[in-house]
Motif scaffolding. Structure first.
Motif, PDB file in Angstrom:
ATOM      1  N   THR A  20       0.838  -1.198   0.000  1.00  0.00           N
ATOM      2  CA  THR A  20       0.000   0.000   0.000  1.00  0.00           C
ATOM      3  C   THR A  20       0.872   1.248   0.000  1.00  0.00           C
ATOM      4  O   THR A  20       1.958   1.255   0.573  1.00  0.00           O
ATOM      5  N   SER A  21       0.358   2.297  -0.654  1.00  0.00           N
ATOM      6  CA  SER A  21       1.102   3.551  -0.791  1.00  0.00           C
ATOM      7  C   SER A  21       0.215   4.742  -0.453  1.00  0.00           C
ATOM      8  O   SER A  21      -0.320   5.399  -1.341  1.00  0.00           O
ATOM      9  N   PRO A  22       0.033   5.035   0.833  1.00  0.00           N
ATOM     10  CA  PRO A  22      -0.775   6.207   1.180  1.00  0.00           C
ATOM     11  C   PRO A  22      -0.070   7.506   0.788  1.00  0.00           C
ATOM     12  O   PRO A  22       1.156   7.546   0.657  1.00  0.00           O
ATOM     13  N   VAL A  23      -0.849   8.536   0.600  1.00  0.00           N
ATOM     14  CA  VAL A  23      -0.314   9.832   0.195  1.00  0.00           C
ATOM     15  C   VAL A  23       0.612  10.411   1.260  1.00  0.00           C
ATOM     16  O   VAL A  23       1.699  10.893   0.953  1.00  0.00           O
ATOM     17  N   ALA A  24       0.189  10.363   2.509  1.00  0.00           N
ATOM     18  CA  ALA A  24       0.991  10.913   3.610  1.00  0.00           C
ATOM     19  C   ALA A  24       1.185   9.825   4.673  1.00  0.00           C
ATOM     20  O   ALA A  24       0.478   9.805   5.682  1.00  0.00           O
ATOM     21  N   PRO A  25       2.149   8.926   4.467  1.00  0.00           N
ATOM     22  CA  PRO A  25       2.319   7.810   5.413  1.00  0.00           C
ATOM     23  C   PRO A  25       2.768   8.286   6.791  1.00  0.00           C
ATOM     24  O   PRO A  25       3.548   9.227   6.912  1.00  0.00           O
ATOM     25  N   GLN A  26       2.244   7.598   7.809  1.00  0.00           N
ATOM     26  CA  GLN A  26       2.659   7.855   9.187  1.00  0.00           C
ATOM     27  C   GLN A  26       3.200   6.593   9.837  1.00  0.00           C
ATOM     28  O   GLN A  26       3.692   6.645  10.963  1.00  0.00           O
ATOM     29  N   LEU A  27       3.097   5.474   9.131  1.00  0.00           N
ATOM     30  CA  LEU A  27       3.478   4.184   9.691  1.00  0.00           C
ATOM     31  C   LEU A  27       3.950   3.251   8.580  1.00  0.00           C
ATOM     32  O   LEU A  27       3.322   3.191   7.518  1.00  0.00           O
ATOM     33  N   ASP A  28       5.068   2.566   8.814  1.00  0.00           N
ATOM     34  CA  ASP A  28       5.532   1.497   7.935  1.00  0.00           C
ATOM     35  C   ASP A  28       5.413   0.193   8.710  1.00  0.00           C
ATOM     36  O   ASP A  28       5.955   0.081   9.812  1.00  0.00           O
ATOM     37  N   VAL A  29       4.686  -0.777   8.151  1.00  0.00           N
ATOM     38  CA  VAL A  29       4.541  -2.087   8.774  1.00  0.00           C
ATOM     39  C   VAL A  29       5.157  -3.103   7.825  1.00  0.00           C
ATOM     40  O   VAL A  29       4.694  -3.249   6.686  1.00  0.00           O
ATOM     41  N   ILE A  30       6.219  -3.781   8.284  1.00  0.00           N
ATOM     42  CA  ILE A  30       6.955  -4.738   7.464  1.00  0.00           C
ATOM     43  C   ILE A  30       6.706  -6.138   7.997  1.00  0.00           C
ATOM     44  O   ILE A  30       7.024  -6.428   9.154  1.00  0.00           O
ATOM     45  N   PHE A  31       6.121  -7.005   7.159  1.00  0.00           N
ATOM     46  CA  PHE A  31       5.843  -8.389   7.513  1.00  0.00           C
ATOM     47  C   PHE A  31       6.972  -9.278   7.001  1.00  0.00           C
ATOM     48  O   PHE A  31       7.298  -9.239   5.811  1.00  0.00           O
ATOM     49  N   VAL A  32       7.558 -10.074   7.906  1.00  0.00           N
ATOM     50  CA  VAL A  32       8.684 -10.953   7.579  1.00  0.00           C
ATOM     51  C   VAL A  32       8.265 -12.392   7.872  1.00  0.00           C
ATOM     52  O   VAL A  32       7.990 -12.743   9.017  1.00  0.00           O
ATOM     53  N   ASP A 102      11.375  10.994  10.979  1.00  0.00           N
ATOM     54  CA  ASP A 102      10.907  10.910  12.362  1.00  0.00           C
ATOM     55  C   ASP A 102       9.387  10.895  12.427  1.00  0.00           C
ATOM     56  O   ASP A 102       8.808  10.547  13.451  1.00  0.00           O
ATOM     57  N   ASN A 103       8.724  11.292  11.327  1.00  0.00           N
ATOM     58  CA  ASN A 103       7.265  11.360  11.294  1.00  0.00           C
ATOM     59  C   ASN A 103       6.612  10.021  10.961  1.00  0.00           C
ATOM     60  O   ASN A 103       5.396   9.893  11.056  1.00  0.00           O
ATOM     61  N   VAL A 104       7.403   9.055  10.512  1.00  0.00           N
ATOM     62  CA  VAL A 104       6.863   7.751  10.125  1.00  0.00           C
ATOM     63  C   VAL A 104       7.422   6.694  11.073  1.00  0.00           C
ATOM     64  O   VAL A 104       8.622   6.444  11.100  1.00  0.00           O
ATOM     65  N   LYS A 105       6.533   6.093  11.845  1.00  0.00           N
ATOM     66  CA  LYS A 105       6.938   5.022  12.770  1.00  0.00           C
ATOM     67  C   LYS A 105       7.139   3.736  11.987  1.00  0.00           C
ATOM     68  O   LYS A 105       6.508   3.519  10.953  1.00  0.00           O
ATOM     69  N   VAL A 106       8.001   2.846  12.492  1.00  0.00           N
ATOM     70  CA  VAL A 106       8.299   1.578  11.835  1.00  0.00           C
ATOM     71  C   VAL A 106       7.940   0.429  12.768  1.00  0.00           C
ATOM     72  O   VAL A 106       8.341   0.424  13.939  1.00  0.00           O
ATOM     73  N   VAL A 107       7.178  -0.521  12.239  1.00  0.00           N
ATOM     74  CA  VAL A 107       6.779  -1.707  12.991  1.00  0.00           C
ATOM     75  C   VAL A 107       7.124  -2.936  12.152  1.00  0.00           C
ATOM     76  O   VAL A 107       6.779  -2.996  10.970  1.00  0.00           O
ATOM     77  N   PHE A 108       7.819  -3.883  12.758  1.00  0.00           N
ATOM     78  CA  PHE A 108       8.109  -5.162  12.104  1.00  0.00           C
ATOM     79  C   PHE A 108       7.205  -6.225  12.708  1.00  0.00           C
ATOM     80  O   PHE A 108       7.026  -6.279  13.922  1.00  0.00           O
ATOM     81  N   VAL A 109       6.645  -7.089  11.861  1.00  0.00           N
ATOM     82  CA  VAL A 109       5.828  -8.216  12.295  1.00  0.00           C
ATOM     83  C   VAL A 109       6.466  -9.465  11.696  1.00  0.00           C
ATOM     84  O   VAL A 109       6.649  -9.551  10.483  1.00  0.00           O
ATOM     85  N   GLY A 110       6.830 -10.405  12.567  1.00  0.00           N
ATOM     86  CA  GLY A 110       7.498 -11.604  12.067  1.00  0.00           C
ATOM     87  C   GLY A 110       6.876 -12.877  12.573  1.00  0.00           C
ATOM     88  O   GLY A 110       6.216 -12.898  13.608  1.00  0.00           O
ATOM     89  N   HIS A 111       7.099 -13.922  11.829  1.00  0.00           N
ATOM     90  CA  HIS A 111       6.623 -15.251  12.195  1.00  0.00           C
ATOM     91  C   HIS A 111       7.823 -16.189  12.188  1.00  0.00           C
ATOM     92  O   HIS A 111       8.623 -16.169  11.238  1.00  0.00           O
ATOM     93  N   SER A 112       7.994 -16.976  13.257  1.00  0.00           N
ATOM     94  CA  SER A 112       9.016 -18.016  13.301  1.00  0.00           C
ATOM     95  C   SER A 112      10.403 -17.409  13.039  1.00  0.00           C
ATOM     96  O   SER A 112      10.822 -16.495  13.738  1.00  0.00           O
ATOM     97  N   LEU A 113      11.082 -17.895  12.034  1.00  0.00           N
ATOM     98  CA  LEU A 113      12.423 -17.410  11.699  1.00  0.00           C
ATOM     99  C   LEU A 113      12.403 -15.912  11.383  1.00  0.00           C
ATOM    100  O   LEU A 113      13.381 -15.207  11.629  1.00  0.00           O
ATOM    101  N   GLY A 114      11.276 -15.422  10.861  1.00  0.00           N
ATOM    102  CA  GLY A 114      11.148 -13.986  10.601  1.00  0.00           C
ATOM    103  C   GLY A 114      11.266 -13.175  11.881  1.00  0.00           C
ATOM    104  O   GLY A 114      11.872 -12.110  11.906  1.00  0.00           O
ATOM    105  N   GLY A 115      10.697 -13.692  12.983  1.00  0.00           N
ATOM    106  CA  GLY A 115      10.822 -13.023  14.275  1.00  0.00           C
ATOM    107  C   GLY A 115      12.257 -13.022  14.773  1.00  0.00           C
ATOM    108  O   GLY A 115      12.733 -12.040  15.333  1.00  0.00           O
ATOM    109  N   ILE A 116      12.956 -14.125  14.543  1.00  0.00           N
ATOM    110  CA  ILE A 116      14.370 -14.202  14.930  1.00  0.00           C
ATOM    111  C   ILE A 116      15.188 -13.220  14.100  1.00  0.00           C
ATOM    112  O   ILE A 116      16.076 -12.535  14.622  1.00  0.00           O
TER     113      ILE A 116
END
Length: 130
Positions: A20-32, A102-116
């Motif tokens: 997804t590509s919002p016009v004014a992002p405030q959050l990056d969520v990366i799924f691993v 600094d205006n865009v927070k970053v969140v990583f979401v991982g499963h199994s080896l992705g969490g490691i």
């Protein structure tokens, strides 16, 4: 906030892909994904729908990403070590501009080896790259 959605199944199984590509992002969520997984199949429901792309509709200021890497351990196992995966993930994030504001927070979401992998990135010397 309008947003566009892309289908990651059209790209390679490896690397970072923005859903997804919002016009004014405030959050990056990366799924691993985890061991023996892929960046699409790991987040697909029983109906074959990539459910994480719906997160962009629910949180319209979030850029949703998937990250794929060689995680095979059974058939044709990956010879890459955890340091190599950390370096590649962070390099991909830097190239994509994740963590640049600094205006865009970053969140990583991982499963199994992705969490490691995520945990290793957060405690590694590579973290200074982003």
């Amino acid at each position: 906030m309008s947003s566009t959605t892309a289908d990651p199944r059209l790209d390679s199984d490896y690397g970072l892909h923005r859903l997804t590509s919002p016009v004014a992002p405030q959050l990056d969520v990366i799924f691993v994904h985890g061991m023996n997984g892929s960046r699409c199949e790991a987040w697909t429901n029983a109906n074959g729908k990539l459910w994480i792309s719906w997160l962009g509709e629910m949180v319209p200021t979030a850029r949703i990403w998937t990250y794929g890497y060689k995680s095979a351990v059974w058939k044709k196992p990956s010879k890459d070590n955890l340091d190599a995966h950390c370096s590649t993930l962070l390099s991909n994030c830097k190239t994509a501009g994740i963590g640049d504001s600094d205006n865009v927070k970053v969140v990583f979401v991982g499963h199994s080896l992705g969490g490691i992998l995520i945990k290793s990135v957060s405690t590694s010397r590579y973290l200074s790259q982003i």
